[in-house]
Each structure stands twice: as structure tokens, then as C-alpha cells.
Design a protein around this motif. Structure first.
Motif, short mmCIF file in Angstrom:
data_model
loop_
_atom_site.label_atom_id
_atom_site.label_comp_id
_atom_site.label_asym_id
_atom_site.label_seq_id
_atom_site.Cartn_x
_atom_site.Cartn_y
_atom_site.Cartn_z
N MET A 167 22.98 -30.12 -20.87
CA MET A 167 22.85 -29.13 -21.94
C MET A 167 21.50 -29.29 -22.65
O MET A 167 20.88 -28.30 -23.03
N ALA A 168 21.05 -30.54 -22.80
CA ALA A 168 19.76 -30.79 -23.46
C ALA A 168 18.62 -30.22 -22.61
O ALA A 168 17.69 -29.60 -23.15
N VAL A 169 18.68 -30.42 -21.30
CA VAL A 169 17.65 -29.87 -20.41
C VAL A 169 17.66 -28.35 -20.51
O VAL A 169 16.61 -27.71 -20.62
N ARG A 170 18.84 -27.75 -20.50
CA ARG A 170 18.95 -26.29 -20.61
C ARG A 170 18.37 -25.80 -21.94
O ARG A 170 17.70 -24.78 -21.99
N THR A 171 18.63 -26.55 -23.02
CA THR A 171 18.09 -26.20 -24.33
C THR A 171 16.57 -26.22 -24.32
O THR A 171 15.92 -25.33 -24.86
N MET A 172 16.00 -27.24 -23.68
CA MET A 172 14.53 -27.33 -23.61
C MET A 172 13.95 -26.18 -22.81
O MET A 172 12.93 -25.60 -23.19
N ILE A 173 14.60 -25.82 -21.70
CA ILE A 173 14.12 -24.70 -20.89
C ILE A 173 14.23 -23.40 -21.69
O ILE A 173 13.28 -22.61 -21.74
N ASP A 174 15.39 -23.19 -22.31
CA ASP A 174 15.61 -21.96 -23.07
C ASP A 174 14.67 -21.82 -24.25
O ASP A 174 14.36 -20.71 -24.67
N LYS A 230 7.24 -26.45 -22.05
CA LYS A 230 6.55 -26.62 -20.77
C LYS A 230 7.16 -27.79 -20.01
O LYS A 230 7.74 -28.69 -20.59
N LYS A 231 7.00 -27.77 -18.69
CA LYS A 231 7.59 -28.79 -17.83
C LYS A 231 7.17 -30.20 -18.25
O LYS A 231 7.98 -31.12 -18.25
N LYS A 232 5.92 -30.39 -18.60
CA LYS A 232 5.41 -31.71 -19.01
C LYS A 232 6.20 -32.23 -20.21
O LYS A 232 6.59 -33.39 -20.26
#
Length: 135
Positions: free
Chosen positions: A99-106, A110-112
Motif C-alpha cells: 500500500m505504501a508503494v502504491r501511495t508513492m506511485i499515486d 519519481k522512481k529514485k
């Protein structure tokens, strides 16, 4: 009222999130090297009124404890010895990293920046706290 704190305990670092004093808003506080966690908490508890600490409980899909549970139980024992008056609860933390990764993407990071594990831990702690507040 007092704040509620959530910890996403890890072997290397621990993500921390807290509520406001009205216990309405959950915000990431930061990430602390786990070796420095107890002194950090001691200082924070002296400066801020915290009534409850939530600690993530990592479980496998079959509901058994994950391999990091042993280290968490060791921390909990030390925590209760150091802060016997502090209430503590465990919160299921399955899927918080995803969920945290999804939050960062949403949020458009940036990928870095998304590769920053400490940010991931802080967001995971915030999700643990939100799951407790809004259940």
C-alpha cells in the motif's frame, strides 16, 4: 487528548507515525535507525503526550507470524520494561508495504525517491495508524 503513535518496526530502521492531539489526522513522523529507537522514543515521550503506541504485527497469508516477529517481541519486552505506563497494541500490518508503494506511485514520486526505504517505512507506519483510527 493525547497522541497515538504507530511503529513499523524493522531490523534496520523503524518507521514512525503519529496523530494530532485530537487523534484525527495521522502523519508520518520519520524513520529512525532501530538501534536508536529507544532513546528516540524516550525523548519524544518527554516532549509530547502519547497515550498509545501501536506496533505493526507482520503476518503471513496463512495468519502465522512472519520471521521478523521474534525481533519485534524482543523489542516489545524492552519497551514495556522502559515504559511500563504506556499502553501498547498490535495491529496487523499485512499489505502495508504494498500500500505504501502504491501511495508513492499515486502521489507522483519519481522512481529514485520511491526506492528510499526509509520513506517506505514511514508511509507504512502511517498506514498502520490510519487502519487503527478508521476501523
Amino acid at each position: 487528548m493525547a497522541r497515538i503513535m504507530a511503529l513499523d518496526y524493522g531490523m534496520k530502521r523503524t518507521g514512525i507515525a503519529v496523530t494530532d492531539e485530537m487523534q484525527i489526522i495521522a502523519s508520518g513522523l520519520g524513520t529512525v535507525p532501530t538501534a536508536e529507537l529507544m532513546p528516540y522514543l524516550e525523548k519524544y515521550f518527554k516532549e509530547e503526550n502519547v497515550e498509545l503506541v501501536l506496533v505493526g504485527e507482520p503476518k503471513q497469508m496463512d495468519n502465522t507470524a512472519s520471521q521478523s516477529e521474534g525481533a519485534i517481541l524482543e523489542f516489545l519486552k524492552k519497551f514495556q520494561e522502559k515504559f511500563p505506563q504506556m499502553e501498547m497494541k498490535r495491529v496487523d500490518e499485512r499489505f502495508t508495504s504494498k500500500m505504501a508503494v502504491r501511495t508513492m506511485i499515486d502521489s507522483g514520486l519519481k522512481k529514485k525517491k520511491r526506492q528510499d526505504k526509509s520513506l517506505l517505512d514511514e508511509i507504512s507506519a502511517t498506514i498502520i495508524l490510519q487502519s487503527y483510527l478508521y476501523k
